[in-house]
Design a protein around this motif. Structure first.
Motif, mmCIF file in Angstrom:
data_model
loop_
_atom_site.group_PDB
_atom_site.id
_atom_site.type_symbol
_atom_site.label_atom_id
_atom_site.label_comp_id
_atom_site.label_asym_id
_atom_site.label_seq_id
_atom_site.Cartn_x
_atom_site.Cartn_y
_atom_site.Cartn_z
ATOM 1 N N GLU A 53 37.999 36.678 35.824
ATOM 2 C CA GLU A 53 38.438 38.054 35.628
ATOM 3 C C GLU A 53 37.525 39.090 36.289
ATOM 4 O O GLU A 53 38.028 40.048 36.902
ATOM 5 C CB GLU A 53 38.589 38.347 34.135
ATOM 6 N N PRO A 54 36.182 38.978 36.196
ATOM 7 C CA PRO A 54 35.352 39.956 36.917
ATOM 8 C C PRO A 54 35.574 39.938 38.424
ATOM 9 O O PRO A 54 35.451 40.976 39.077
ATOM 10 C CB PRO A 54 33.917 39.532 36.562
ATOM 11 N N ALA A 55 35.895 38.771 38.970
ATOM 12 C CA ALA A 55 36.171 38.702 40.403
ATOM 13 C C ALA A 55 37.410 39.518 40.739
ATOM 14 O O ALA A 55 37.428 40.303 41.699
ATOM 15 C CB ALA A 55 36.363 37.245 40.830
ATOM 16 N N PHE A 56 38.454 39.366 39.950
ATOM 17 C CA PHE A 56 39.678 40.127 40.191
ATOM 18 C C PHE A 56 39.492 41.603 39.851
ATOM 19 O O PHE A 56 40.150 42.474 40.443
ATOM 20 C CB PHE A 56 40.840 39.526 39.403
ATOM 21 N N ALA A 57 38.620 41.901 38.886
ATOM 22 C CA ALA A 57 38.328 43.303 38.578
ATOM 23 C C ALA A 57 37.640 43.975 39.761
ATOM 24 O O ALA A 57 37.923 45.133 40.092
ATOM 25 C CB ALA A 57 37.443 43.393 37.333
ATOM 26 N N PRO A 96 31.958 51.858 36.159
ATOM 27 C CA PRO A 96 32.930 51.235 37.076
ATOM 28 C C PRO A 96 33.570 49.984 36.485
ATOM 29 O O PRO A 96 33.000 49.302 35.624
ATOM 30 C CB PRO A 96 32.076 50.897 38.302
ATOM 31 N N LEU A 97 34.760 49.660 36.970
ATOM 32 C CA LEU A 97 35.550 48.566 36.426
ATOM 33 C C LEU A 97 34.865 47.205 36.566
ATOM 34 O O LEU A 97 34.806 46.427 35.616
ATOM 35 C CB LEU A 97 36.918 48.546 37.127
ATOM 36 N N GLY A 98 34.343 46.901 37.777
ATOM 37 C CA GLY A 98 33.727 45.588 38.003
ATOM 38 C C GLY A 98 32.556 45.304 37.071
ATOM 39 O O GLY A 98 32.554 44.294 36.356
#
Length: 305
Positions: free
Chosen positions: A246-250, A95-97
């Protein structure tokens, strides 16, 4: 004299946030092309389109470039090709996150190595805790992490460190966006062997070209231009921890576009990485007054002769 520095810092922070917003949404669009073109095929098309767009817009003037400038642009291109290829290969499997969280270990390690004060190390630790929570969420959630996908994202993390270092080097040696444009050209050339089959598929179905172009703009043109400009305004170690947004927005992009749930654990991780970003940003002015009075490029970046 303090106002211009403070203004430059705020602009740098805004540029990093813009990059963090653009990249995961571009990755979510790219994931829709994987079943048809494959992750490396998408990478090749995305980089090639971005290279063409930037060359047309920037019109890089390379005549008179020194050996140092060419070396920086070539190594920058190598980092772009490998970082993007392995990242897409990873999110084709995990998964992306969680993928972005694991990849962020690269810039976190860089920030930890470059830090010189206890407060900076504390914020790195806070961001690292947020990354760990995202990783745990991926392990215990409904979607287990594919081992090969984890290997791919760890390789991407290593090339992300190289990208940060070479982006700073290119920003210091080459004015404007010419270095970015030529770096993308180098990356596009390196990816030609895996891009030929994807190009043939797109030629047979031109509708795929629009999605590839959107991916190129969101995942390459916007974020890399923003990050190159941000690295001219922020110290590298501060830039590295700010990328913890960036992980938050991902996670947000995965929830909105790919239907991935935003669990309590992920939301807690988001809060931690934002706290680390805010804490690091508040310390930038002290860095400029103290140990880095001339800006982010006072410390030499070692490169081969």
């Amino acid at each position: 004299m303090q106002k211009p520095a403070a203004s430059g810092t705020l602009v740098g922070v805004a540029l990093v946030i813009g990059s963090c917003l653009s990249l995961p949404f571009g990755a979510a669009v790219a994931a829709q092309l994987f079943p048809v073109l494959g992750p490396w095929g998408v990478t090749s098309l995305r980089v090639a389109i971005a290279a063409v767009l930037l060359v047309v817009l920037v019109r890089p003037r390379v005549r008179g470039w020194t050996r140092q400038q060419w070396l920086a642009a070539v190594l920058f291109g190598v980092s772009l090709a490998a970082m993007n290829g392995f990242f897409y290969a990873a999110i084709d499997r995990i998964p992306l996150g969680p993928a972005v969280a694991i990849e962020f270990l690269g810039p976190l390690v860089l920030a930890a190595v470059l830090t010189r004060r206890l407060a900076d190390a504390v914020w790195v630790a806070v961001a690292l805790l947020g990354m760990a929570l995202l990783g745990i969420d991926g392990l215990i959630g409904a979607e287990p992490l594919d081992p090969l996908g984890v290997v791919f994202i760890l390789i991407a993390a290593g090339f992300w460190v190289m990208y940060i270092r070479m982006s700073a080097r290119v920003g210091a040696l080459i004015p404007g966006s010419s270095g970015l444009a030529m770096g993308l050209v180098v990356a596009a050339v390196l990816l030609i062997p895996v891009g030929v089959p994807a190009a043939a598929t797109v030629a047979a179905d031109p509708s795929l070209l629009l999605l590839a172009a959107v991916t190129a703009v969101l995942s390459s043109v916007i974020p890399y231009s923003f990050e190159l400009a941000a690295l001219r305004r922020l110290p590298q170690r501060v830039f590295g921890v700010l990328l913890s947004l960036e992980p938050a927005f991902a996670t947000l992009a995965g929830w909105l576009l790919l239907g991935q749930d935003a669990t309590v654990l992920r939301l807690l991780a988001v809060a931690l990485v934002i706290a680390a970003s805010v804490g690091t940003t508040l310390g930038v002015r002290r860095d400029r007054r103290g140990e880095e009075p001339s800006g982010p490029f006072t410390a030499p970046i070692p490169l081969p002769d």
